[in-house]
Scaffold this active site. Structure first.
Site, PDB file in Angstrom:
ATOM      1  N   GLU A  10      45.797   1.123 -31.216  1.00  0.00           N
ATOM      2  CA  GLU A  10      44.876   0.421 -30.328  1.00  0.00           C
ATOM      3  C   GLU A  10      44.979  -1.065 -30.671  1.00  0.00           C
ATOM      4  O   GLU A  10      45.009  -1.414 -31.859  1.00  0.00           O
ATOM      5  CB  GLU A  10      43.455   0.956 -30.606  1.00  0.00           C
ATOM      6  N   PHE A  34      47.402   4.145 -35.525  1.00  0.00           N
ATOM      7  CA  PHE A  34      46.847   5.378 -36.068  1.00  0.00           C
ATOM      8  C   PHE A  34      47.821   6.556 -36.016  1.00  0.00           C
ATOM      9  O   PHE A  34      47.493   7.642 -36.454  1.00  0.00           O
ATOM     10  CB  PHE A  34      45.509   5.758 -35.416  1.00  0.00           C
ATOM     11  N   ARG A  83      44.490  16.509 -23.513  1.00  0.00           N
ATOM     12  CA  ARG A  83      43.138  16.317 -24.001  1.00  0.00           C
ATOM     13  C   ARG A  83      42.672  17.702 -24.457  1.00  0.00           C
ATOM     14  O   ARG A  83      41.999  18.414 -23.739  1.00  0.00           O
ATOM     15  CB  ARG A  83      42.251  15.794 -22.859  1.00  0.00           C
ATOM     16  N   ARG A  95      44.850   0.812 -25.609  1.00  0.00           N
ATOM     17  CA  ARG A  95      45.808   1.734 -26.235  1.00  0.00           C
ATOM     18  C   ARG A  95      47.193   1.104 -26.185  1.00  0.00           C
ATOM     19  O   ARG A  95      47.610   0.617 -25.113  1.00  0.00           O
ATOM     20  CB  ARG A  95      45.790   3.056 -25.465  1.00  0.00           C
ATOM     21  N   LYS A 135      36.780   4.704 -34.076  1.00  0.00           N
ATOM     22  CA  LYS A 135      37.178   4.666 -32.666  1.00  0.00           C
ATOM     23  C   LYS A 135      37.013   3.228 -32.212  1.00  0.00           C
ATOM     24  O   LYS A 135      35.900   2.722 -32.086  1.00  0.00           O
ATOM     25  CB  LYS A 135      36.343   5.605 -31.798  1.00  0.00           C
ATOM     26  N   LYS A 143      36.226  12.766 -29.878  1.00  0.00           N
ATOM     27  CA  LYS A 143      35.607  11.455 -30.092  1.00  0.00           C
ATOM     28  C   LYS A 143      34.103  11.634 -30.187  1.00  0.00           C
ATOM     29  O   LYS A 143      33.518  12.430 -29.439  1.00  0.00           O
ATOM     30  CB  LYS A 143      35.975  10.501 -28.955  1.00  0.00           C
ATOM     31  N   ARG A 151      48.217   2.728 -22.021  1.00  0.00           N
ATOM     32  CA  ARG A 151      47.817   4.135 -21.867  1.00  0.00           C
ATOM     33  C   ARG A 151      48.426   4.765 -20.629  1.00  0.00           C
ATOM     34  O   ARG A 151      48.741   5.940 -20.586  1.00  0.00           O
ATOM     35  CB  ARG A 151      46.290   4.149 -21.801  1.00  0.00           C
ATOM     36  N   GLU A 171      38.627   8.781 -38.015  1.00  0.00           N
ATOM     37  CA  GLU A 171      39.128   7.411 -37.887  1.00  0.00           C
ATOM     38  C   GLU A 171      38.101   6.613 -37.109  1.00  0.00           C
ATOM     39  O   GLU A 171      37.347   7.190 -36.313  1.00  0.00           O
ATOM     40  CB  GLU A 171      40.438   7.392 -37.083  1.00  0.00           C
TER      41      GLU A 171
HETATM   42  P1  AMP Z   1      38.189   7.508 -24.164  1.00  0.00           P
HETATM   43  O1  AMP Z   1      38.849   6.346 -23.466  1.00  0.00           O
HETATM   44  O2  AMP Z   1      36.723   7.337 -24.394  1.00  0.00           O
HETATM   45  O3  AMP Z   1      38.583   8.847 -23.570  1.00  0.00           O
HETATM   46  O4  AMP Z   1      38.771   7.580 -25.651  1.00  0.00           O
HETATM   47  C1  AMP Z   1      40.120   7.708 -25.898  1.00  0.00           C
HETATM   48  C2  AMP Z   1      40.688   6.359 -26.231  1.00  0.00           C
HETATM   49  O5  AMP Z   1      40.137   5.865 -27.432  1.00  0.00           O
HETATM   50  C3  AMP Z   1      42.162   6.383 -26.523  1.00  0.00           C
HETATM   51  O6  AMP Z   1      42.946   6.385 -25.359  1.00  0.00           O
HETATM   52  C4  AMP Z   1      42.366   5.126 -27.325  1.00  0.00           C
HETATM   53  O7  AMP Z   1      42.622   4.043 -26.452  1.00  0.00           O
HETATM   54  C5  AMP Z   1      41.002   4.887 -27.942  1.00  0.00           C
HETATM   55  N1  AMP Z   1      40.987   4.950 -29.412  1.00  0.00           N
HETATM   56  C6  AMP Z   1      40.309   4.097 -30.187  1.00  0.00           C
HETATM   57  N2  AMP Z   1      40.456   4.386 -31.472  1.00  0.00           N
HETATM   58  C7  AMP Z   1      41.258   5.478 -31.542  1.00  0.00           C
HETATM   59  C8  AMP Z   1      41.772   6.250 -32.621  1.00  0.00           C
HETATM   60  N3  AMP Z   1      41.483   5.982 -33.881  1.00  0.00           N
HETATM   61  N4  AMP Z   1      42.558   7.311 -32.295  1.00  0.00           N
HETATM   62  C9  AMP Z   1      42.866   7.607 -31.012  1.00  0.00           C
HETATM   63  N5  AMP Z   1      42.406   6.902 -29.953  1.00  0.00           N
HETATM   64  C10 AMP Z   1      41.609   5.842 -30.215  1.00  0.00           C
END
Ligand code: AMP
Length: 512
Positions: A257, A297, A370, A213, A208, A376, A228, A206
Site C-alpha cells: 500500500e 506486505f 476475497r 494498493r 490496515k 479486515k 488495485r 498487520e
Molecule cells: P477494502 O478496500 O476496505 O476492501 O480493504 C482492502 C484494501 O485494504 C486492500 O485492497 C488494500 O488496498 C488495503 N490494505 C491496507 N493495508 C493492507 C494490508 N496490510 N494488507 C492488505 N491490504 C491492505
C-alpha cells in the site's frame, strides 16, 4: 455449435437432478465445442456472457423479446458473441437496434434463454462450480496442478481455452510473470477481534493502511507499478520507483500500500493522497505536497520463483529479506494472546490507520479472491440517522418495537434515504423508550412494521459503508449498532449521503 444446442443442454441440465448427472451433461457439452468457440461455450454453459454486463434496460429487453421472427439459420455461438460485443459498446437505444436482428432469428424459448444469459439469471441448477468440476474431468489433470492453474487464471473460460491450446504442459508455464499484474488478493470484513478468534487462532495481524494498493514489479532497471484495478500508475510515483531500485534483489513483484505522509510522518487521509493520481502534470510539485511511502506486505515473485503458492509465513520471510528498511514494511505481528491482538489493533488506530488486517498463517496468495484467508477489522465510525420505521421484535423482544429502519439525508437535504436496519446495541431501556415514543409519529403500519414520520434521531456506530442495491440510498451501513438516542438532535441535523460517500470512497477514483 449453434445457440439452440446450448439451450438444449441447459434444458437437459434443468431436467437432471444429481450432481454427477449434471457434470455428465456438461462434459458432453464440452466435448462438442469446437476450438474457436470453446471459451464462449464454457462461459455460456456456466450462465454468463463474456462481456460481463451490457446494461440494457428492462424495457429494452422486453422489446427484444417481441421482435418479429424471421426464418433463418439458428445463430452460432460465435455469432451471438459478436452481436453481444457490438451491443456492449453501443449506447442507449443503439444496443437494441444492434441486437434486434439476432433476436429475430431465435424462437421464443431461445430468446428467453438469451435474455437470462444477458442478465445473469440462468436457472438450470448448475453454475461455475459444476462446470469447473466438468473441466477437471475433461482434462483429467491432477488436483494439484488444476488448483494452481485456477489461482493464475480464475476465469474458467479463459483457463479452458488455454489448456486446449497449450496442452497440459502449457500449464507449467502459466506462472506469475513480471510486468503482467495479478489481481490483488482481497479481504473479507470481520466484525470484531472476538469473531476472528471464534474461527481462527493461527494468524498474523498487520496495520490496515489507508492508501493506494500498489503492486510493484521490477526486472533489472525497469520498474512498473500497478493499481488495485491493474492500471499502470508508475508515472505518478517516481519516489516508489526509486525505492524499488534501492532493493538488493533485482527481479520481483511485491504487494503493498502506498500511503501519503504529513510533515510529522503521520498518514494523510485518502482524499489527500488521491490527488497524487489525478494529474500527470505537476508530478514534482505534487510529490513535494504529498510525499508517499511504500508499505509492503507481501512478496509474490522473486528471482524467477513464483511465491503465490507458498504460505503467508514463507512469503513474509522472503519479504523481510528483500525489504530491509523497516519503514517500508507494513507493521505486522503474530499476537500471542487476544489481549495482545487488541493492543495491536488499538496501536494501529492510534497511529492513524484504518484498522488491522488478519491473515491466516498457512494461506497461499489467491489472486483476485476475497475468501476467508484475509480479514479486515476496521475502526468504527458513527453517523446520526433518523428512524423511518421499526419492526416488532421476536423472542426476548416480543411486544417491543426493535429492528429500526435507518435513514440519512439526501444531497439536497430534503429527502430521507434508507441506509440499513438494526436492533443491535439497543438496551432494554432504549427498547422501552422506542416502543413508548415511536408510535406517536406513526404514518401507517402493517403486521410487522410501524412506519413513522422522520422525527427520532439515533446515533449509529458502524464499521463500513458498502454499496447496496437494496436501499434507495445505494449504500448500506455494515455492522450498524445503536449507540444512543439523540433527543437533543432534530431530523434536519443528521448526516447526509455525502458524508457516507466520503467514508466509502464510492464517489472517488478507481485508483485506490
Ligand atoms: P477494502 O478496500 O476496505 O476492501 O480493504 C482492502 C484494501 O485494504 C486492500 O485492497 C488494500 O488496498 C488495503 N490494505 C491496507 N493495508 C493492507 C494490508 N496490510 N494488507 C492488505 N491490504 C491492505
Amino acid at each position: 455449435m449453434q445457440f439452440k444446442v446450448l439451450v438444449q443442454y441447459s434444458e437437459r441440465l434443468r431436467r437432471v437432478n444429481s450432481r454427477n448427472e449434471k457434470i455428465g451433461v456438461i462434459l458432453d457439452f464440452l466435448r462438442r465445442l469446437k476450438k474457436g468457440e470453446a471459451g464462449i461455450g464454457v462461459s455460456y454453459i456456466s450462465g454468463k456472457i463474456m462481456q460481463g454486463k451490457i446494461s440494457i434496460t428492462w424495457k429494452g429487453l422486453s422489446e427484444l423479446l417481441l421482435t418479429p421472427q424471421h426464418r433463418g439459420a439458428s445463430p452460432e455461438l460465435m455469432e451471438v458473441h459478436d452481436f453481444l460485443n457490438e451491443a456492449s459498446t453501443a449506447r442507449g437505444r443503439a444496443k437494441i437496434e444492434v441486437l434486434a436482428p439476432l433476436f429475430s432469428r431465435l424462437s421464443k424459448a431461445k430468446r428467453r434463454h438469451l435474455v437470462s444469459l444477458i442478465i445473469g439469471e440462468v436457472h438450470q441448477g448448475a453454475g461455475e462450480g459444476l462446470v469447473k468440476l466438468a473441466i477437471d474431468e475433461f482434462f483429467k489433470l491432477s488436483q494439484d496442478s488444476l488448483e494452481r492453474a485456477y489461482l493464475q487464471k480464475p476465469d474458467i473460460a479463459e483457463l479452458f481455452t488455454f489448456i486446449l491450446e497449450h496442452g497440459k504442459t502449457g500449464l507449467d508455464n502459466l506462472g506469475t510473470r513480471i510486468f503482467s499484474p495479478l489481481k490483488p488478493m482481497l479481504a473479507q470484513i470481520a466484525e470484531s477481534m472476538d469473531k476472528v478468534y471464534e474461527k481462527y487462532d493461527d494468524f498474523a495481524l498487520e496495520h490496515k493502511l489507508d492508501g493506494i494498493r500498489i503492486q510493484v514489479h521490477r526486472k533489472g532497471d525497469e520498474v512498473r507499478i500497478f493499481s488495485r484495478h491493474l492500471k499502470d500508475i508508475t508515472v505518478h510515483f517516481p519516489e516508489l520507483v526509486a525505492t524499488a531500485m534501492e532493493l538488493s534483489v533485482n527481479e520481483f513483484i511485491l504487494d503493498g500500500e502506498a500511503i501519503g505522509i504529513d510533515d510529522k510522518g503521520r498518514p494523510v487521509p485518502f482524499q489527500v493522497l488521491a490527488r497524487r493520481t489525478t494529474r500527470k502534470k505537476d508530478i514534482a510539485r505534487m510529490q513535494k505536497q504529498v510525499p508517499v511511502l511504500p508499505q509492503f506486505f507481501d512478496a509474490l515473485y522473486v528471482d524467477g520463483n513464483d511465491l503465490t503458492g507458498q504460505t503467508y509465513t514463507e512469503r513474509g520471510k522472503v519479504l523481510g529479506r528483500i525489504v530491509r528498511k523497516k519503514e517500508y514494511l507494513a507493521a505486522r505481528t503474530k499476537p500471542v494472546s487476544k489481549s495482545a491482538a487488541i493492543a495491536f489493533y488499538e496501536q494501529a488506530i492510534e497511529c492513524g490507520n484504518e484498522g488491522v488486517m488478519v491473515k491466516v498463517l498457512d494461506s497461499p496468495y489467491r489472486p483476485g479472491k476475497r475468501g476467508n484467508l484475509w480479514f479486515k477489522i476496521k475502526g468504527s465510525h458513527t453517523a446520526d440517522c433518523v428512524v423511518l420505521a421499526a419492526e416488532w421484535g421476536h423472542g426476548r423482544r416480543h411486544g417491543l418495537l426493535s429492528n429500526l429502519h435507518l435513514g440519512i439525508l439526501d444531497e439536497t437535504k430534503t429527502k430521507y434515504l434508507m441506509v440499513g436496519k438494526t436492533f443491535k446495541g439497543l438496551t432494554d431501556k432504549m427498547l422501552q423508550w422506542v416502543t413508548n415514543n415511536l408510535p406517536q409519529y406513526k404514518v401507517h403500519e402493517d403486521k410487522w412494521t410501524v412506519y413513522v414520520k422522520p422525527e427520532v434521531v439515533v446515533e449509529i456506530a458502524f464499521n463500513e459503508v458498502q454499496k447496496s442495491p437494496k436501499y434507495d440510498s445505494g449504500v448500506a451501513l455494515r455492522f450498524a449498532r445503536v449507540k444512543r438516542i439523540r433527543n437533543d438532535k432534530t431530523a434536519k441535523d443528521i448526516n447526509t449521503i455525502m458524508d457516507l460517500e466520503k467514508l466509502s470512497r464510492i464517489a472517488l477514483t478507481d485508483i485506490q
